[in-house]
Design a protein around this motif. Structure first.
Motif, PDB file in Angstrom:
ATOM      1  N   LEU A  46       7.937   4.952   8.102  1.00  0.00           N
ATOM      2  CA  LEU A  46       6.509   5.111   7.844  1.00  0.00           C
ATOM      3  C   LEU A  46       5.988   3.774   7.351  1.00  0.00           C
ATOM      4  CD1 LEU A  46       4.223   7.275   7.704  1.00  0.00           C
ATOM      5  CD2 LEU A  46       4.800   7.546   5.291  1.00  0.00           C
ATOM      6  N   ASN A  47       5.059   3.178   8.090  1.00  0.00           N
ATOM      7  CA  ASN A  47       4.524   1.855   7.764  1.00  0.00           C
ATOM      8  C   ASN A  47       3.114   1.984   7.206  1.00  0.00           C
ATOM      9  OD1 ASN A  47       6.812   0.252   8.794  1.00  0.00           O
ATOM     10  ND2 ASN A  47       6.213   1.100  10.762  1.00  0.00           N
ATOM     11  N   ILE A  48       2.910   1.455   6.014  1.00  0.00           N
ATOM     12  CA  ILE A  48       1.664   1.643   5.275  1.00  0.00           C
ATOM     13  C   ILE A  48       1.054   0.291   4.935  1.00  0.00           C
ATOM     14  CG2 ILE A  48       0.634   2.625   3.193  1.00  0.00           C
ATOM     15  CD1 ILE A  48       3.028   4.570   3.081  1.00  0.00           C
ATOM     16  N   LEU A  49      -0.201   0.094   5.299  1.00  0.00           N
ATOM     17  CA  LEU A  49      -0.940  -1.119   4.959  1.00  0.00           C
ATOM     18  C   LEU A  49      -1.907  -0.811   3.826  1.00  0.00           C
ATOM     19  CD1 LEU A  49      -1.769  -4.083   5.556  1.00  0.00           C
ATOM     20  CD2 LEU A  49      -3.444  -3.163   7.197  1.00  0.00           C
ATOM     21  N   LEU A  50      -1.786  -1.544   2.730  1.00  0.00           N
ATOM     22  CA  LEU A  50      -2.645  -1.354   1.566  1.00  0.00           C
ATOM     23  C   LEU A  50      -3.532  -2.589   1.403  1.00  0.00           C
ATOM     24  CD1 LEU A  50       0.067   0.019  -0.870  1.00  0.00           C
ATOM     25  CD2 LEU A  50      -1.710   1.367   0.250  1.00  0.00           C
ATOM     26  N   VAL A  51      -4.820  -2.413   1.623  1.00  0.00           N
ATOM     27  CA  VAL A  51      -5.769  -3.524   1.539  1.00  0.00           C
ATOM     28  C   VAL A  51      -6.556  -3.381   0.236  1.00  0.00           C
ATOM     29  CG1 VAL A  51      -7.641  -4.764   2.687  1.00  0.00           C
ATOM     30  CG2 VAL A  51      -5.945  -3.520   4.055  1.00  0.00           C
ATOM     31  N   GLY A  52      -6.168  -4.155  -0.769  1.00  0.00           N
ATOM     32  CA  GLY A  52      -6.859  -4.113  -2.053  1.00  0.00           C
ATOM     33  C   GLY A  52      -6.514  -2.914  -2.911  1.00  0.00           C
ATOM     34  N   SER A  53      -5.274  -2.461  -2.874  1.00  0.00           N
ATOM     35  CA  SER A  53      -4.909  -1.329  -3.740  1.00  0.00           C
ATOM     36  C   SER A  53      -4.845  -1.744  -5.199  1.00  0.00           C
ATOM     37  CB  SER A  53      -3.578  -0.723  -3.308  1.00  0.00           C
ATOM     38  OG  SER A  53      -2.536  -1.667  -3.418  1.00  0.00           O
ATOM     39  N   ILE A  54      -4.750  -3.032  -5.471  1.00  0.00           N
ATOM     40  CA  ILE A  54      -4.953  -3.691  -6.765  1.00  0.00           C
ATOM     41  C   ILE A  54      -3.808  -3.494  -7.754  1.00  0.00           C
ATOM     42  CG2 ILE A  54      -6.454  -3.889  -8.792  1.00  0.00           C
ATOM     43  CD1 ILE A  54      -8.780  -3.012  -6.970  1.00  0.00           C
ATOM     44  N   ASP A  55      -3.489  -2.233  -8.092  1.00  0.00           N
ATOM     45  CA  ASP A  55      -2.568  -1.997  -9.202  1.00  0.00           C
ATOM     46  C   ASP A  55      -1.252  -1.353  -8.791  1.00  0.00           C
ATOM     47  OD1 ASP A  55      -3.465   0.549  -8.582  1.00  0.00           O
ATOM     48  OD2 ASP A  55      -4.846   0.647 -10.277  1.00  0.00           O
ATOM     49  N   GLY A  56      -1.035  -1.135  -7.502  1.00  0.00           N
ATOM     50  CA  GLY A  56       0.218  -0.555  -7.047  1.00  0.00           C
ATOM     51  C   GLY A  56       0.377   0.925  -7.324  1.00  0.00           C
ATOM     52  N   ARG A  57      -0.714   1.616  -7.712  1.00  0.00           N
ATOM     53  CA  ARG A  57      -0.584   3.029  -8.076  1.00  0.00           C
ATOM     54  C   ARG A  57      -0.151   3.897  -6.893  1.00  0.00           C
ATOM     55  NH1 ARG A  57      -5.625   1.637  -7.016  1.00  0.00           N
ATOM     56  NH2 ARG A  57      -7.171   3.062  -6.096  1.00  0.00           N
ATOM     57  N   HIS A  58      -0.662   3.600  -5.695  1.00  0.00           N
ATOM     58  CA  HIS A  58      -0.291   4.390  -4.518  1.00  0.00           C
ATOM     59  C   HIS A  58       1.166   4.147  -4.143  1.00  0.00           C
ATOM     60  CE1 HIS A  58      -4.480   5.217  -4.383  1.00  0.00           C
ATOM     61  NE2 HIS A  58      -4.840   4.094  -3.797  1.00  0.00           N
ATOM     62  N   ILE A  59       1.627   2.908  -4.312  1.00  0.00           N
ATOM     63  CA  ILE A  59       3.040   2.614  -4.057  1.00  0.00           C
ATOM     64  C   ILE A  59       3.904   3.418  -5.014  1.00  0.00           C
ATOM     65  CG2 ILE A  59       4.822   0.825  -4.132  1.00  0.00           C
ATOM     66  CD1 ILE A  59       2.701  -1.211  -3.368  1.00  0.00           C
TER      67      ILE A  59
END
Length: 480
Positions: A46-59
């Motif tokens: 599963l490849n996920i692109l995070l553009v400006g997630s800022i704080d890594g909370r979703h990771i």
């Protein structure tokens, strides 16, 4: 898309997200596992692109709750617009992956909140930051050393000048001189500039913004006491009865200011002073007892909810099973009542060392590289999930289609929790996001003023029905 200046509450450098943390596997709309690209081991990726997630909370949330889903290789590609946020994400990930014998769950959770959302730190936390800054300098200057000690993270795509800049940032973090970043003075300057003539009435302004803006838009758990404390001092989380007095240098960033007509670099606090860091972990939770109200007033604060959520996530990361508060604390569990991991370590038969993350890989990409990313073959048709923060939506262009896997999910953070914006501006932003997504070939799946995100899917027709909640992360929910 969002006017960000030193004279408004949003600022020019975002230090935390303006939406709750997501388990991105639960948010993914693709239902066919067969669509996922298989890794060399034959495991779906599963490849996920995070553009400006800022704080890594979703990771963090996706990584911690990965055990709830069929096994997959999860590759995060992180793209930010400043290196200070890259450094902070490295700090948070390193803290989350500390071995349990070195740092317990509660200490990790409290330290995480403190570093993320406080302008001032306890002496123990400041010492930890200095220690990590020395380590991170070795990470950015010696990739072999970094891979040996933190193999979950890959910084090889960063440019040499970005690595040099990161090294300077970490050198500043380890500077013990509190006058190097006089945050109390800097915070007050920002607040005075933001409020202007309303400065002396700031408690009333605070009450209005909280009650009429944030709580009306869904952040009901934030109470006035903690919100005003943060607005007035920059200290959001005081989880310990201790002295918070050492500047949190991770909140320092630079910008160019005009002096006698010439641009001059200046380091200061240019971040949010309107919303606060409570939104990321403090307004939603799976533990329903924490959301109960007494006479219409929430029984728990955003701080208590955030501390519970982080403890639960780090517990899941460590033991690959869901967290349950101690039976003795019952519905009143909070703070020191959380079950300590040392009491269940033997029962769960988990070896010592850092939490297992062999199926997770986090790639930091060069700053603002999205406009050119589709030219590289390895990124074409790669991403199953793409997330955009509200401050980075201007990068949402039609070439995103070229990097998106079939039926890819697009998640865009909305501006519900920016109190500077009126309701009509929030609605207009949502409409603008829908238009940008449509131009990129994504069709609306969920877009209402009551939600914090807009969801879209790549395809030729509308998929599914509009709903107000993410699919539950249980075995009955469709996986990606």
């Amino acid at each position: 898309m969002i006017a960000a200046g030193s004279g408004n509450g949003f600022g020019t450098t975002a230090w935390w997200g303006f939406s709750p943390a997501l388990d991105l596997q639960a948010a993914c709309l693709e239902t066919s596992v067969e669509r996922l690209q298989a890794s060399q081991e034959g495991i779906p990726s599963l490849n996920i692109l995070l553009v400006g997630s800022i704080d890594g909370r979703h990771i963090l949330k996706t990584m911690c709750q990965a055990h709830r889903w069929p096994r997959r290789k999860i590759n995060f590609y992180v793209l930010e617009n400043n290196l200070e946020t890259v450094g902070r994400q490295l700090l948070f990930l390193s803290l989350a992956l500390e071995p349990s014998e070195k740092r317990g769950l509660q200490e990790k959770s409290e330290m995480f909140l403190e570093l993320m959302g406080n302008t001032l730190l306890r002496s123990q936390t400041a010492a930890y930051l200095q220690e990590k800054a020395n380590l991170f300098i070795r990470y950015v200057t010696d990739s072999d050393f970094q891979q040996a000690h933190l193999p979950t993270v890959d910084m090889s795509a960063l440019k040499f000048k970005e690595r040099d800049h990161l090294e300077r940032i970490f050198q500043f973090w380890r500077n013990p001189d509190p006058q190097a970043f006089p945050i109390k003075h800097l915070w007050d300057l920002r607040l005075r500039q933001y409020l202007g003539t309303r400065y002396d009435a700031r408690r009333g302004v605070c009450d209005w913004d909280l009650t009429m803006k944030l709580q009306e838009r869904g952040a009901k758990a934030i109470n006035l006491r903690e919100f005003f404390r943060w607005r007035d001092t920059g200290v959001a989380f005081d989880t310990r009865e201790a002295t918070y007095e050492i500047p949190n240098k991770t909140l320092a960033s630079g910008r160019l200011l005009r002096h006698k007509g010439e641009p001059m670099p200046a380091r200061g606090y240019w971040g949010d002073i309107a919303t606060g860091p409570f939104i990321t972990f403090g307004i939603e939770t799976e533990e329903s007892s924490l959301l109960k109200t007494i006479n219409g007033v929430p029984s728990k604060s955003a701080q208590e909810i955030a501390l519970y959520n982080l403890t639960a996530l780090l517990y899941e990361l460590r033991y690959n099973t869901r967290y349950v508060p101690s039976e003795s604390s019952g519905e009143e569990s909070h703070g020191s009542d959380f079950r300590d991991d040392s009491r269940v370590h033997s029962r769960l038969d988990v070896s010592s060392g850092p939490p297992p993350t062999e199926d997770v890989r986090i790639y930091f990409l060069p700053l603002n590289c999205l406009p050119e990313l589709h030219h590289k073959e390895k990124y074409q048709k790669l991403f199953n999930i793409i997330f955009f923060s509200c401050s980075m939506v201007h990068f949402l262009k039609p070439n995103l289609n070229l990097m998106s896997a079939p039926k890819a999910t697009l998640i865009v953070e909305l501006t519900n929790f920016l109190p500077d914006l009126r309701n009509e501006h929030v609605s207009a932003f949502s409409s603008q996001v829908t238009n940008l997504a449509r131009e990129a070939g994504f069709l609306t799946v969920e877009a209402t003023e009551k939600t914090t995100f807009s969801l879209f899917q790549l395809g030729d027709q509308k998929v599914g029905e509009t709903h107000n909640e993410m699919p539950p992360p249980a075995s009955t929910a469709p996986g990606p």
